[in-house]
Design a protein around this motif. Sequence first.
Motif, PDB file in Angstrom:
ATOM      1  N   ARG A 186      10.583   7.403   4.377  1.00 55.94           N
ATOM      2  CA  ARG A 186       9.161   7.143   4.197  1.00 55.94           C
ATOM      3  C   ARG A 186       8.783   5.872   4.951  1.00 55.94           C
ATOM      4  NH1 ARG A 186      10.791  10.119  -0.194  1.00 55.94           N
ATOM      5  NH2 ARG A 186       9.205  11.212  -1.405  1.00 55.94           N
ATOM      6  N   LEU A 224       0.615  -0.919   0.000  1.00 58.30           N
ATOM      7  CA  LEU A 224       0.000   0.000   0.000  1.00 58.30           C
ATOM      8  C   LEU A 224       0.679   1.016   0.000  1.00 58.30           C
ATOM      9  CD1 LEU A 224      -1.521  -1.203   0.539  1.00 58.30           C
ATOM     10  CD2 LEU A 224      -2.032  -1.559   0.947  1.00 58.30           C
ATOM     11  N   PHE A 283      -6.977  -2.487   4.361  1.00 56.62           N
ATOM     12  CA  PHE A 283      -5.537  -2.211   4.219  1.00 56.62           C
ATOM     13  C   PHE A 283      -4.854  -2.375   5.576  1.00 56.62           C
ATOM     14  CE2 PHE A 283      -1.696   0.240   4.240  1.00 56.62           C
ATOM     15  CZ  PHE A 283      -1.155   0.040   2.982  1.00 56.62           C
ATOM     16  N   ARG A 332       8.706  11.919   9.075  1.00 54.82           N
ATOM     17  CA  ARG A 332      10.071  11.831   8.515  1.00 54.82           C
ATOM     18  C   ARG A 332      10.711  13.207   8.366  1.00 54.82           C
ATOM     19  NH1 ARG A 332      10.077  12.355   2.696  1.00 54.82           N
ATOM     20  NH2 ARG A 332       8.016  12.179   1.741  1.00 54.82           N
ATOM     21  N   ARG A 390      10.120   9.791  -8.592  1.00 53.33           N
ATOM     22  CA  ARG A 390      10.849   8.932  -7.635  1.00 53.33           C
ATOM     23  C   ARG A 390      10.564   7.470  -7.941  1.00 53.33           C
ATOM     24  NH1 ARG A 390       9.874   6.695  -2.349  1.00 53.33           N
ATOM     25  NH2 ARG A 390      11.829   6.405  -1.241  1.00 53.33           N
ATOM     26  N   TYR A 427       3.935  12.293  -2.298  1.00 49.41           N
ATOM     27  CA  TYR A 427       3.200  11.961  -3.543  1.00 49.41           C
ATOM     28  C   TYR A 427       1.728  11.651  -3.220  1.00 49.41           C
ATOM     29  CZ  TYR A 427       7.585  12.161  -6.030  1.00 49.41           C
ATOM     30  OH  TYR A 427       8.767  12.615  -6.586  1.00 49.41           O
ATOM     31  N   HIS A 472       7.468   2.315   1.001  1.00 46.94           N
ATOM     32  CA  HIS A 472       8.275   2.669  -0.179  1.00 46.94           C
ATOM     33  C   HIS A 472       9.517   3.447   0.269  1.00 46.94           C
ATOM     34  CE1 HIS A 472       5.020   1.525  -3.071  1.00 46.94           C
ATOM     35  NE2 HIS A 472       4.303   1.720  -1.983  1.00 46.94           N
ATOM     36  N   SER A 494       3.093  10.151   7.475  1.00 46.52           N
ATOM     37  CA  SER A 494       4.436   9.636   7.180  1.00 46.52           C
ATOM     38  C   SER A 494       5.373  10.796   6.869  1.00 46.52           C
ATOM     39  CB  SER A 494       4.357   8.667   5.988  1.00 46.52           C
ATOM     40  OG  SER A 494       5.631   8.296   5.540  1.00 46.52           O
ATOM     41  N   GLY A 514      -1.878   3.492 -11.845  1.00 43.65           N
ATOM     42  CA  GLY A 514      -2.384   4.358 -10.781  1.00 43.65           C
ATOM     43  C   GLY A 514      -3.462   3.681  -9.952  1.00 43.65           C
ATOM     44  N   ARG A 547      -5.204   7.304   1.707  1.00 39.92           N
ATOM     45  CA  ARG A 547      -3.818   7.468   1.255  1.00 39.92           C
ATOM     46  C   ARG A 547      -3.337   8.881   1.584  1.00 39.92           C
ATOM     47  NH1 ARG A 547      -3.025   5.670  -4.910  1.00 39.92           N
ATOM     48  NH2 ARG A 547      -0.852   6.041  -4.339  1.00 39.92           N
ATOM     49  N   TYR A 560      -0.207   9.396   4.019  1.00 42.97           N
ATOM     50  CA  TYR A 560       1.039   9.928   3.451  1.00 42.97           C
ATOM     51  C   TYR A 560       1.446  11.194   4.209  1.00 42.97           C
ATOM     52  CZ  TYR A 560       0.414   6.939  -0.762  1.00 42.97           C
ATOM     53  OH  TYR A 560       0.260   5.886  -1.629  1.00 42.97           O
TER      54      TYR A 560
HETATM   55  C1  HEM Z   1      -5.019   2.866   2.038  1.00 39.86           C
HETATM   56  C2  HEM Z   1      -4.111   2.515   1.152  1.00 39.86           C
HETATM   57  C3  HEM Z   1      -2.660   2.959   1.193  1.00 39.86           C
HETATM   58  C4  HEM Z   1      -1.899   3.395   2.253  1.00 39.86           C
HETATM   59  C5  HEM Z   1      -2.307   3.532   3.706  1.00 39.86           C
HETATM   60  C6  HEM Z   1      -0.581   3.722   1.736  1.00 39.86           C
HETATM   61  C7  HEM Z   1       0.482   4.199   2.506  1.00 39.86           C
HETATM   62  C8  HEM Z   1       1.638   4.773   1.997  1.00 39.86           C
HETATM   63  C9  HEM Z   1       2.608   5.540   2.738  1.00 39.86           C
HETATM   64  C10 HEM Z   1       2.536   5.811   4.237  1.00 39.86           C
HETATM   65  C11 HEM Z   1       3.576   5.979   1.897  1.00 39.86           C
HETATM   66  C12 HEM Z   1       4.794   6.875   2.214  1.00 39.86           C
HETATM   67  C13 HEM Z   1       4.407   8.346   1.996  1.00 39.86           C
HETATM   68  C14 HEM Z   1       5.534   9.358   2.261  1.00 39.86           C
HETATM   69  O1  HEM Z   1       6.158   9.350   3.337  1.00 39.86           O
HETATM   70  O2  HEM Z   1       5.788  10.239   1.389  1.00 39.86           O
HETATM   71  C15 HEM Z   1       3.231   5.458   0.595  1.00 39.86           C
HETATM   72  C16 HEM Z   1       3.957   5.656  -0.528  1.00 39.86           C
HETATM   73  C17 HEM Z   1       3.606   5.146  -1.755  1.00 39.86           C
HETATM   74  N1  HEM Z   1       2.431   4.487  -2.093  1.00 39.86           N
HETATM   75 FE1  HEM Z   1       0.945   4.010  -0.873  1.00 39.86          FE
HETATM   76  N2  HEM Z   1      -0.563   3.488   0.391  1.00 39.86           N
HETATM   77  C18 HEM Z   1      -1.812   3.032   0.017  1.00 39.86           C
HETATM   78  C19 HEM Z   1      -2.235   2.687  -1.234  1.00 39.86           C
HETATM   79  C20 HEM Z   1      -1.457   2.787  -2.371  1.00 39.86           C
HETATM   80  C21 HEM Z   1      -1.898   2.482  -3.702  1.00 39.86           C
HETATM   81  C22 HEM Z   1      -3.323   2.055  -4.095  1.00 39.86           C
HETATM   82  C23 HEM Z   1      -0.826   2.691  -4.514  1.00 39.86           C
HETATM   83  C24 HEM Z   1      -0.716   2.550  -6.012  1.00 39.86           C
HETATM   84  C25 HEM Z   1      -1.653   2.865  -6.839  1.00 39.86           C
HETATM   85  C26 HEM Z   1       0.273   3.164  -3.691  1.00 39.86           C
HETATM   86  C27 HEM Z   1       1.527   3.519  -4.151  1.00 39.86           C
HETATM   87  C28 HEM Z   1       2.500   4.146  -3.431  1.00 39.86           C
HETATM   88  C29 HEM Z   1       3.764   4.584  -3.966  1.00 39.86           C
HETATM   89  C30 HEM Z   1       4.278   4.389  -5.405  1.00 39.86           C
HETATM   90  C31 HEM Z   1       4.453   5.218  -2.929  1.00 39.86           C
HETATM   91  C32 HEM Z   1       5.839   5.856  -2.984  1.00 39.86           C
HETATM   92  C33 HEM Z   1       5.705   7.314  -3.356  1.00 39.86           C
HETATM   93  C34 HEM Z   1       7.042   7.999  -3.168  1.00 39.86           C
HETATM   94  O3  HEM Z   1       7.963   7.707  -3.938  1.00 39.86           O
HETATM   95  O4  HEM Z   1       7.141   8.806  -2.223  1.00 39.86           O
HETATM   96  N3  HEM Z   1      -0.154   3.209  -2.401  1.00 39.86           N
HETATM   97  N4  HEM Z   1       2.049   4.730   0.674  1.00 39.86           N
END
Ligand code: HEM
Length: 368
Positions: A69, A30, A158, A347, A108, A316, A72, A343, A212, A336, A340
């Motif tokens: 983070r 997630l 989740f 950080r 990123r 993001y 990721h 988080s 996405g 999300r 985010y």
């Molecule tokens: C309720 C569902 C979700 C939760 C709780 C969650 C949680 C998180 C958290 C906490 C981060 C780190 C954010 C930061 O510190 O900047 C993150 C990053 C990320 N999430 Fe999620 N996520 C969820 C769903 C998704 C979904 C559906 C996708 C894809 C479509 C996704 C793709 C990503 C990606 C690619 C990153 C890295 C972004 C970056 O490079 O900073 N996530 N997510």
Amino acid sequence: MQDDQPPSDGAPALGKFSILLRLGAIGAVLAAAAGGFAYAGGWFSPGALTQNKIIDTFQAVDGVHEGFRRNHAKGLCASATFASNGAGVPLSKASVFAAGASVPVIARFSIAGGQPYAADSAMSVKSFGLRFLLPGGEEWRTAMIPIPVFPVNTPEAFWEQLDASRPDPATGKPDPAKMQAFAAKHPETAKAIELIKAGPRSAGFSDTTFHGLNAFRFTNAGGQTVAVRWSVVPEQAAPANAALGTDKNALFDALIRQQAQQPVKWRLVVTVGQPGDPTNDATLPWPADRQQVDVGTLTINSLVDEDDGDCTSVNYDPLVLPDGIQPSDDPLLSARSAAYSVSYTRRAGETKPPSAVTASDVRKGEGS
Ligand code: HEM
């Protein structure tokens, strides 16, 4: 519990629970936004799910890695350019789609999960975040992963699967009984995992199609609105040296070497939904015959260490959208956004040690 079985192409297959662990723990799968999350998670009830509880659970699963983070955590910054071909204009009035538009993008590349120094592996869930900088201060942020559907469709699910992946203090591993209980309660997850297992597997970052997953809405200049999902589709094959060796950063290093030799590009492809296509359930695919519109090309200009790059200070958040793109009714979006933000806030207040991936060292090793 189903073990990982090698498929015919020699790459390790993802078993049902290993997919959940990698995505849940995406998280290792997630604000009006925060208001929506509060409602969805029962904010006002005792024991309610909140964005802080989600981030606390990430920390319980992966430990606290200060400055990184909470999901990721391992990543590499990129500077990129998106060039529109004008084909998105009938769908959305967002300026990023105007014919001839060319906008800078802070990108990123990352690996799902909260371990910033984890070794890359064939099982790593590669990910891609994009921050399009539009004229007039507008922005479009999106974070994508390479699976065709998401394994859960609510913030509660989740959190449940993330919590089920928490290591048992007795064994140091997730308790299989908890994972079984989660799977039994969530048949939609079992169905989604079948689709994920059947999906294509890429060798490196550069040959990966990123999705996405959540639905959004596009509104054009005439006021017509359609449901959409989007993906980025690679123009290049994986580099010859993408094979994983003993290098802990093999996936990132292969991308750095390839980008030093040739342009690395993705097409941005918008899938247009029809009335009745589900917009509030990321576990459900849309029919395969939906119209797909190639709206332009994203080119990576340079890859930069996280410690010197612009992406480290970016959240993001999928709800940062320009005029012409609106959220759908998918409850994951506000969850999300809220998670985010927590988080990011944690950080940003911490001292971050150097990141694992160092683009300049890789280039020096190649003599470039
Ligand atoms: C309720 C569902 C979700 C939760 C709780 C969650 C949680 C998180 C958290 C906490 C981060 C780190 C954010 C930061 O510190 O900047 C993150 C990053 C990320 N999430 Fe999620 N996520 C969820 C769903 C998704 C979904 C559906 C996708 C894809 C479509 C996704 C793709 C990503 C990606 C690619 C990153 C890295 C972004 C970056 O490079 O900073 N996530 N997510």
